[in-house]
Scaffold this motif. Structure first.
Motif, PDB file in Angstrom:
ATOM      1  N   ILE A  81      46.087   4.719   8.519  1.00  0.00           N
ATOM      2  CA  ILE A  81      47.279   4.713   7.662  1.00  0.00           C
ATOM      3  C   ILE A  81      47.628   6.162   7.326  1.00  0.00           C
ATOM      4  O   ILE A  81      46.808   6.900   6.774  1.00  0.00           O
ATOM      5  CB  ILE A  81      47.053   3.884   6.378  1.00  0.00           C
ATOM      6  N   GLY A  83      50.426   9.111   5.803  1.00  0.00           N
ATOM      7  CA  GLY A  83      51.570   9.420   4.953  1.00  0.00           C
ATOM      8  C   GLY A  83      52.169  10.743   5.408  1.00  0.00           C
ATOM      9  O   GLY A  83      51.429  11.684   5.695  1.00  0.00           O
ATOM     10  N   ASN A 118      55.730   8.557  13.240  1.00  0.00           N
ATOM     11  CA  ASN A 118      54.411   7.945  13.465  1.00  0.00           C
ATOM     12  C   ASN A 118      53.670   8.534  14.660  1.00  0.00           C
ATOM     13  O   ASN A 118      52.677   7.959  15.110  1.00  0.00           O
ATOM     14  CB  ASN A 118      54.538   6.419  13.596  1.00  0.00           C
ATOM     15  N   THR A 136      52.620   4.084   9.138  1.00  0.00           N
ATOM     16  CA  THR A 136      52.972   5.397   8.592  1.00  0.00           C
ATOM     17  C   THR A 136      53.958   5.233   7.441  1.00  0.00           C
ATOM     18  O   THR A 136      54.984   4.569   7.601  1.00  0.00           O
ATOM     19  CB  THR A 136      53.587   6.291   9.695  1.00  0.00           C
ATOM     20  N   TYR A 137      53.630   5.810   6.316  1.00  0.00           N
ATOM     21  CA  TYR A 137      54.511   5.766   5.140  1.00  0.00           C
ATOM     22  C   TYR A 137      55.283   7.071   5.015  1.00  0.00           C
ATOM     23  O   TYR A 137      54.689   8.147   5.044  1.00  0.00           O
ATOM     24  CB  TYR A 137      53.690   5.541   3.867  1.00  0.00           C
ATOM     25  N   HIS A 139      57.458   8.370   2.331  1.00  0.00           N
ATOM     26  CA  HIS A 139      57.959   8.177   0.978  1.00  0.00           C
ATOM     27  C   HIS A 139      58.000   9.501   0.221  1.00  0.00           C
ATOM     28  O   HIS A 139      57.453   9.619  -0.876  1.00  0.00           O
ATOM     29  CB  HIS A 139      57.079   7.170   0.227  1.00  0.00           C
ATOM     30  N   SER A 143      54.208   9.982  -0.278  1.00  0.00           N
ATOM     31  CA  SER A 143      53.841   9.434   1.039  1.00  0.00           C
ATOM     32  C   SER A 143      52.327   9.221   1.153  1.00  0.00           C
ATOM     33  O   SER A 143      51.871   8.165   1.610  1.00  0.00           O
ATOM     34  CB  SER A 143      54.306  10.364   2.162  1.00  0.00           C
ATOM     35  N   SER A 146      51.173   6.395  -1.055  1.00  0.00           N
ATOM     36  CA  SER A 146      51.585   5.087  -0.531  1.00  0.00           C
ATOM     37  C   SER A 146      50.601   4.622   0.539  1.00  0.00           C
ATOM     38  O   SER A 146      50.225   3.445   0.582  1.00  0.00           O
ATOM     39  CB  SER A 146      52.991   5.174   0.061  1.00  0.00           C
ATOM     40  N   ALA A 147      50.192   5.557   1.391  1.00  0.00           N
ATOM     41  CA  ALA A 147      49.195   5.238   2.420  1.00  0.00           C
ATOM     42  C   ALA A 147      47.868   4.871   1.756  1.00  0.00           C
ATOM     43  O   ALA A 147      47.198   3.899   2.144  1.00  0.00           O
ATOM     44  CB  ALA A 147      49.019   6.429   3.351  1.00  0.00           C
ATOM     45  N   ASP A 150      47.955   1.379   0.204  1.00  0.00           N
ATOM     46  CA  ASP A 150      47.826   0.355   1.248  1.00  0.00           C
ATOM     47  C   ASP A 150      46.352   0.209   1.644  1.00  0.00           C
ATOM     48  O   ASP A 150      45.815  -0.902   1.712  1.00  0.00           O
ATOM     49  CB  ASP A 150      48.684   0.767   2.464  1.00  0.00           C
TER      50      ASP A 150
END
Lengths: 354, 85
Positions: A81, A83, A118, A136-137, A139, A143, A146-147, A150
């Protein structure tokens, strides 16, 4: 709910952080508007054939993830994951410049293929042959968190056992120039050792990659436990303290239990007020730590702060260079991280000693 | 012809980011793909665009590429016979 441990770290930044045995014993200071990264020898990790199509961000991400897995003694993970606030900017700029320069003709595939956000997650997966969940986040300043959120949710619910999670952002000339024009980057060279005294607008920009192996199993190499992560797109200064107190309460903690607070001050006089509210208010009697004078500001700079928190909890020591005040703490059990960028994308992360 | 071969080697190194390869290391008859220089299908697309942009040659049949891009020798011969520039 299962516990979530940080078992491995890999950080490439403007300091020599890729060496996991060191902990900011040697610090590089800059007098500039932008900080470059201290590069490891990428060829030690990536074959020449693969590296020739990789821009800096991809190389940093691949090597940082490799280091994090080595640190946790893992050969594979269940999920990756990532970010990133700006993605693979160097190749995006290259592709778009060619589009304009060649009047929309003669477009070559390489920079386009490598320009997607990504790409980093994809290249890491190719390298370790991970066919699991790969997300891939993007944000902005939240960012990485957020990853992280998750990963934390998937691990605590028992869906996965080991997850590689990280943040990566690279600088590229055109985008950097735009950020200078709009004064998001400081107008004058600034000495990083006195960043918070600059009293000017804008930040010193940076770049880097911070990857971590998170696991449901504690092991000898474990750094810390991730208790909670929260992101808020908008939050007013008036509500900041109240929101942080609620976050701590929701996670069974309180202000007096926080042994150190890691703040994302970047020397921007217009937006450091958020941090000052906390350092002069609810956390006035807490050990305060800052780090963006070491790595610069970028959308996933908070991954450096996360690394710092994990290292502090594991080593039970706080390097002098990151201390914002002189409050002494005998033991370091609980650390709170707070970050925001230009008054938006606020994040709180709570870490505990293993 | 020798100047064209030298030019092609430099362009291939630069455009395909072959950082570890020098002009001297590419022999005129070395295979560019597979065991030789180790180029792949993405590189083939880059070379097709290079032919078009730098030498004004449009490859209408992609199968032609297999023979043209066999080596520096075959590329240089094809360009000298077909380039309008």
């Amino acid at each position: 709910m299962k516990k979530v441990f940080i078992n491995g770290c890999g950080v490439i930044s403007a300091q020599k952080t890729f060496d996991n045995k060191a902990f900011l014993e040697e610090v590089i200071t800059y007098n500039d508007r932008v900080m470059p990264v201290v590069n490891p020898v990428y060829k030690d990790f990536i074959s020449g054939g693969a590296a020739r199509r990789m821009a800096l961000g991809v190389k940093m991400g691949v090597v940082a993830s490799n280091l994090a897995m080595q640190d946790a003694q893992l050969d594979s993970v269940d999920a990756i994951i990532t970010g990133t606030g700006m993605g693979c900017l160097i190749d995006s700029e290259k592709f778009l410049s060619k589009l304009i320069d060649n009047n929309e003709e003669f477009l070559t595939p390489t920079s386009f293929i490598q320009s997607t956000h990504n790409t980093v997650g994809g290249q890491i997966a190719l390298g370790i042959q991970c066919k699991g969940y790969n997300f891939t986040y993007v944000h902005s300043g939240a960012s990485f968190e957020s990853a992280l959120l998750d990963a934390q949710l998937q691990l605590s619910s028992g869906e996965e056992e080991n997850i590689l999670v990280g943040g990566v952002d690279e600088n590229a000339p055109h985008t950097l120039e735009i950020h200078k024009l709009i004064r998001f980057v400081k107008e004058e060279n600034t000495d990083t050792s006195s960043l918070l005294e600059s009293n000017t607008s804008g930040a010193i920009f940076g770049e880097g990659a911070g990857f971590f192996t998170l696991s449901t199993k504690e092991q000898e190499s474990s750094y810390a436990q991730v208790i909670a992560v929260e992101t808020l797109n908008t939050l007013s200064k008036e509500n900041l303290e109240e929101r942080i107190i609620s976050f701590l309460e929701e996670n069974g903690s309180n202000v007096s239990e926080i042994d150190a607070v890691i703040l994302g001050n970047n020397g921007d006089v217009d937006f450091d007020r958020y941090y000052n509210l906390l350092s002069e208010g609810v956390f006035a009697n807490t050990q305060q730590v800052y780090y963006k004078h070491l790595c610069g500001e970028y959308n996933t700079a908070s991954s450096f702060g996360f690394w710092l928190g994990a290292k502090i909890l594991k080593t039970q020591s706080i390097p002098e260079v990151v201390k914002l005040n002189k409050k002494q703490t005998s033991t370091l059990k609980t650390i709170l991280l707070y970050n925001q960028y230009r008054g938006e994308n606020h994040s709180f992360t709570l870490l505990k000693q293993c | 012809m020798e100047a064209l071969k030298e030019e092609l080697k430099n362009k291939i190194i630069e455009q395909l980011n072959l950082e570890d390869v020098s002009v001297d290391e590419i022999a005129d008859n070395d295979p560019l793909f597979g065991e030789g220089l180790g180029l792949d299908s993405i590189d083939a697309l880059e070379l097709i665009v290079m032919l078009d942009k730098d030498y004004g040659i449009k490859l209408s049949d992609p199968k032609e590429g297999k023979k043209i891009f066999e080596s520096i020798d075959t590329m240089a011969t094809y360009i000298s016979e077909n380039s309008p520039k």
